[in-house]
Design a protein around this motif. Structure first.
Motif, mmCIF file in Angstrom:
data_model
loop_
_atom_site.group_PDB
_atom_site.id
_atom_site.type_symbol
_atom_site.label_atom_id
_atom_site.label_comp_id
_atom_site.label_asym_id
_atom_site.label_seq_id
_atom_site.Cartn_x
_atom_site.Cartn_y
_atom_site.Cartn_z
ATOM 1 N N GLY A 8 0.786 -1.216 0.000
ATOM 2 C CA GLY A 8 0.000 0.000 0.000
ATOM 3 C C GLY A 8 0.821 1.269 0.000
ATOM 4 N N ARG A 9 2.094 1.194 0.416
ATOM 5 C CA ARG A 9 2.957 2.374 0.501
ATOM 6 C C ARG A 9 3.520 2.725 -0.871
ATOM 7 N NH1 ARG A 9 5.050 5.726 3.269
ATOM 8 N NH2 ARG A 9 7.059 4.923 3.934
ATOM 9 N N PRO A 10 4.026 3.959 -1.051
ATOM 10 C CA PRO A 10 4.694 4.297 -2.306
ATOM 11 C C PRO A 10 5.866 3.362 -2.571
ATOM 12 C CG PRO A 10 4.251 6.289 -1.036
ATOM 13 C CD PRO A 10 3.943 5.125 -0.138
ATOM 14 N N SER A 11 6.030 2.958 -3.798
ATOM 15 C CA SER A 11 7.097 2.020 -4.141
ATOM 16 C C SER A 11 8.473 2.665 -3.933
ATOM 17 C CB SER A 11 6.946 1.567 -5.598
ATOM 18 O OG SER A 11 5.739 0.866 -5.764
ATOM 19 N N PRO A 12 9.489 1.866 -3.604
ATOM 20 C CA PRO A 12 10.819 2.410 -3.307
ATOM 21 C C PRO A 12 11.642 2.617 -4.571
ATOM 22 C CG PRO A 12 10.803 0.061 -2.888
ATOM 23 C CD PRO A 12 9.424 0.410 -3.353
ATOM 24 N N ILE A 28 13.642 4.498 -14.009
ATOM 25 C CA ILE A 28 12.307 4.870 -14.481
ATOM 26 C C ILE A 28 11.447 5.422 -13.348
ATOM 27 C CG2 ILE A 28 10.160 3.998 -15.501
ATOM 28 C CD1 ILE A 28 11.936 2.001 -17.075
ATOM 29 N N GLY A 29 11.272 4.680 -12.284
ATOM 30 C CA GLY A 29 10.567 5.193 -11.130
ATOM 31 C C GLY A 29 9.126 4.760 -10.980
ATOM 32 N N VAL A 30 8.518 4.138 -11.973
ATOM 33 C CA VAL A 30 7.199 3.510 -11.831
ATOM 34 C C VAL A 30 7.323 2.062 -12.292
ATOM 35 C CG1 VAL A 30 5.841 5.623 -12.088
ATOM 36 C CG2 VAL A 30 6.408 4.277 -14.121
ATOM 37 N N GLU A 31 6.445 1.219 -11.765
ATOM 38 C CA GLU A 31 6.549 -0.221 -12.018
ATOM 39 C C GLU A 31 6.306 -0.550 -13.491
ATOM 40 O OE1 GLU A 31 5.012 0.673 -7.922
ATOM 41 O OE2 GLU A 31 4.532 1.281 -9.963
ATOM 42 N N ALA A 48 7.790 10.802 -13.700
ATOM 43 C CA ALA A 48 7.675 9.407 -13.266
ATOM 44 C C ALA A 48 8.816 9.041 -12.305
ATOM 45 C CB ALA A 48 7.684 8.481 -14.483
ATOM 46 N N HIS A 49 10.016 9.493 -12.617
ATOM 47 C CA HIS A 49 11.190 9.177 -11.801
ATOM 48 C C HIS A 49 11.062 9.742 -10.387
ATOM 49 C CE1 HIS A 49 15.439 8.462 -10.874
ATOM 50 N NE2 HIS A 49 15.464 9.680 -10.375
ATOM 51 N N ASN A 50 10.467 10.938 -10.252
ATOM 52 C CA ASN A 50 10.423 11.638 -8.965
ATOM 53 C C ASN A 50 9.176 11.356 -8.138
ATOM 54 O OD1 ASN A 50 12.872 12.964 -9.452
ATOM 55 N ND2 ASN A 50 11.870 14.668 -10.492
ATOM 56 N N LEU A 51 8.132 10.775 -8.735
ATOM 57 C CA LEU A 51 6.819 10.732 -8.097
ATOM 58 C C LEU A 51 6.825 10.023 -6.748
ATOM 59 C CD1 LEU A 51 3.803 11.316 -8.194
ATOM 60 C CD2 LEU A 51 3.505 9.191 -9.491
ATOM 61 N N PHE A 52 7.308 8.791 -6.690
ATOM 62 C CA PHE A 52 7.239 8.032 -5.444
ATOM 63 C C PHE A 52 8.137 8.642 -4.369
ATOM 64 C CE2 PHE A 52 5.961 4.091 -8.021
ATOM 65 C CZ PHE A 52 4.617 4.324 -7.778
ATOM 66 N N ALA A 53 9.287 9.187 -4.770
ATOM 67 C CA ALA A 53 10.173 9.821 -3.791
ATOM 68 C C ALA A 53 9.492 11.024 -3.148
ATOM 69 C CB ALA A 53 11.481 10.239 -4.451
ATOM 70 N N VAL A 54 8.745 11.795 -3.940
ATOM 71 C CA VAL A 54 8.037 12.957 -3.405
ATOM 72 C C VAL A 54 6.934 12.508 -2.447
ATOM 73 C CG1 VAL A 54 6.446 14.827 -4.030
ATOM 74 C CG2 VAL A 54 8.598 14.550 -5.261
ATOM 75 N N LEU A 55 6.195 11.464 -2.801
ATOM 76 C CA LEU A 55 5.152 10.962 -1.903
ATOM 77 C C LEU A 55 5.746 10.517 -0.570
ATOM 78 C CD1 LEU A 55 2.950 8.908 -4.398
ATOM 79 C CD2 LEU A 55 2.337 11.051 -3.267
ATOM 80 N N ARG A 56 6.879 9.854 -0.605
ATOM 81 C CA ARG A 56 7.524 9.428 0.627
ATOM 82 C C ARG A 56 8.063 10.615 1.422
ATOM 83 N NH1 ARG A 56 9.305 4.272 1.821
ATOM 84 N NH2 ARG A 56 8.351 2.663 0.531
#
Length: 374
Positions: free
Chosen positions: A173-177, A202-205, A327-335
């Motif tokens: 459920g958490r943002p991907s690493p 890439i930053g997204v699955e 796409a590369h930055n999205l999950f890092a920003v959410l975390r």
């Protein structure tokens, strides 16, 4: 109980169990990920062969690996992540000759896509062979298979000598690493080893395409875009789970279809419209929340970051002209917003074509389908 409520129960269990460590997690830094040495990976490969868990970088996000042919090892993945057991895992291979033993047939569409986009960020769903346990496939008669291009991931799989089941290396459920530090935050004490190969590309699955039926169907968008798939195959359908909330009783054929995914701890709301209209609407919503003492985070872009009101915590994911950067930055920003302990997050939306389809898929699910059209 609906799917989102069920997933929130999983997240609550994770929250209470987050501090409890079960083992010591070894962190191994790969000095030169583009020219990785076998000696850097031998211990990790042995852990995988013996049924243990290793987190490792791929070109998409960090994966949490186990022997895909070992049902007990697959169960360890579900336990470490707090992942529902009907959520299938993706089996990773290092070369085409490793595909045959995992599947009962290889349709022509699979060969066409493999020639075009493997190794790379694309997963194919195919009828499984008897060698693949149902514990890996979430009880399905299909198996999801990917061949990563990341040199650390690819070489690790080859050295392990087994296909590697590897969902994203985060709590469910958490943002991907997208960095080893993200993995450490979620998995320290839960797994044997983390391989640090630096930030992912890439930053997204991966894109997931179901080839087990009559018509190829997109189950999850990624860097291999719908436009790219149709260039190779012609007709490709889109699964309804991509464009709307999951239907009651859905049995997911791929990760990310049924349960809440990619979500920060704070409630996220997604705004869609022209950039100026989104900025104005987010400012109005943020002002109301700031007035009652809430901490508000805003996911913006380079073009709009100077247009927001004082008091909000701004994080730009990049310029709209460069979807790859977003796409590369999205999950890092959410975390990062989790680290700042904000109460609410408002995010700008993006066009839904090309790589934007994958970006919006992640944001919509992270928001729990809270969308505002402006």
């Amino acid at each position: 109980m609906n799917a989102i409520d069920g997933d929130m129960n999983v997240l609550e269990k994770q929250k209470h169990g987050r501090r409890k460590k079960q083992m010591e997690t070894k962190l191994v830094r790969i000095e030169n990920p583009t020219a990785v040495r076998d000696e850097d990976l031998k211990e990790a490969a042995q852990i995988l062969r013996e049924g243990g868990l290793v987190a490792f970088p791929t070109e998409t996000v960090y994966g949490l690996g186990a022997n895909a042919l070992d049902e007990t090892a697959a169960k360890k993945i579900y336990a470490a992540k707090g992942r529902p057991s009907d959520n299938p895992l993706i089996a990773h291979i290092s070369c085409m000759r490793e595909l045959g033993p995992l599947v009962s047939e290889i349709p022509e569409a699979a060969l066409l896509l493999a020639r075009a986009y493997w190794p790379g960020p694309m997963t194919l769903v195919l009828p499984k062979s008897t060698r693949v346990p149902y514990g890996t496939t979430g009880g399905l008669d299909t198996v999801a298979v990917r061949m990563p291009s990341d040199p650390v991931a690819n070489r690790l799989i080859r050295l392990a000598g087994v296909p590697v089941a590897a969902p994203s290396a985060n709590l469910s459920g958490r943002p991907s690493p997208t960095t080893a530090e993200h993995v450490r935050q979620d998995m320290d004490g839960r797994i044997e080893m983390i391989l640090d190969g630096g930030p992912v590309g890439i930053g997204v699955e991966s894109t997931i395409v179901d080839l087990s039926g009559e018509t190829p169907t997109l189950l999850r968008p990624g860097a291999v875009t719908m436009e790219m798939l149709r260039t190779v195959l012609g007709a490709v359908e889109i699964d309804p789970a991509i464009v709307g909330p999951p239907q009651e009783g859905l049995r997911p054929k791929a990760p990310g279809m049924k349960y809440r995914h990619y979500a920060p701890r704070a409630e996220l709301t997604l705004f869609e419209g022209e950039p100026a209209a989104m900025t104005a609407a987010i400012n109005r919503a943020a002002a109301e929340q700031l007035a009652v003492g809430k901490r508000v985070g805003v996911i913006c872009t380079d073009e709009t970051k100077d247009g927001y009101c004082d008091g909000v915590l701004l994080r730009s994911v990049g310029a709209r002209a460069y979807e790859e950067t977003i796409a590369h930055n999205l999950f890092a920003v959410l975390r990062e917003f989790d680290d700042f302990d904000v109460d609410l997050i408002y995010s700008e939306g993006f066009p839904r074509d090309h790589l934007g389809q994958a970006i919006m898929n992640r944001l919509v699910k992270a928001a729990g389908y809270r969308e505002v059209k402006v």
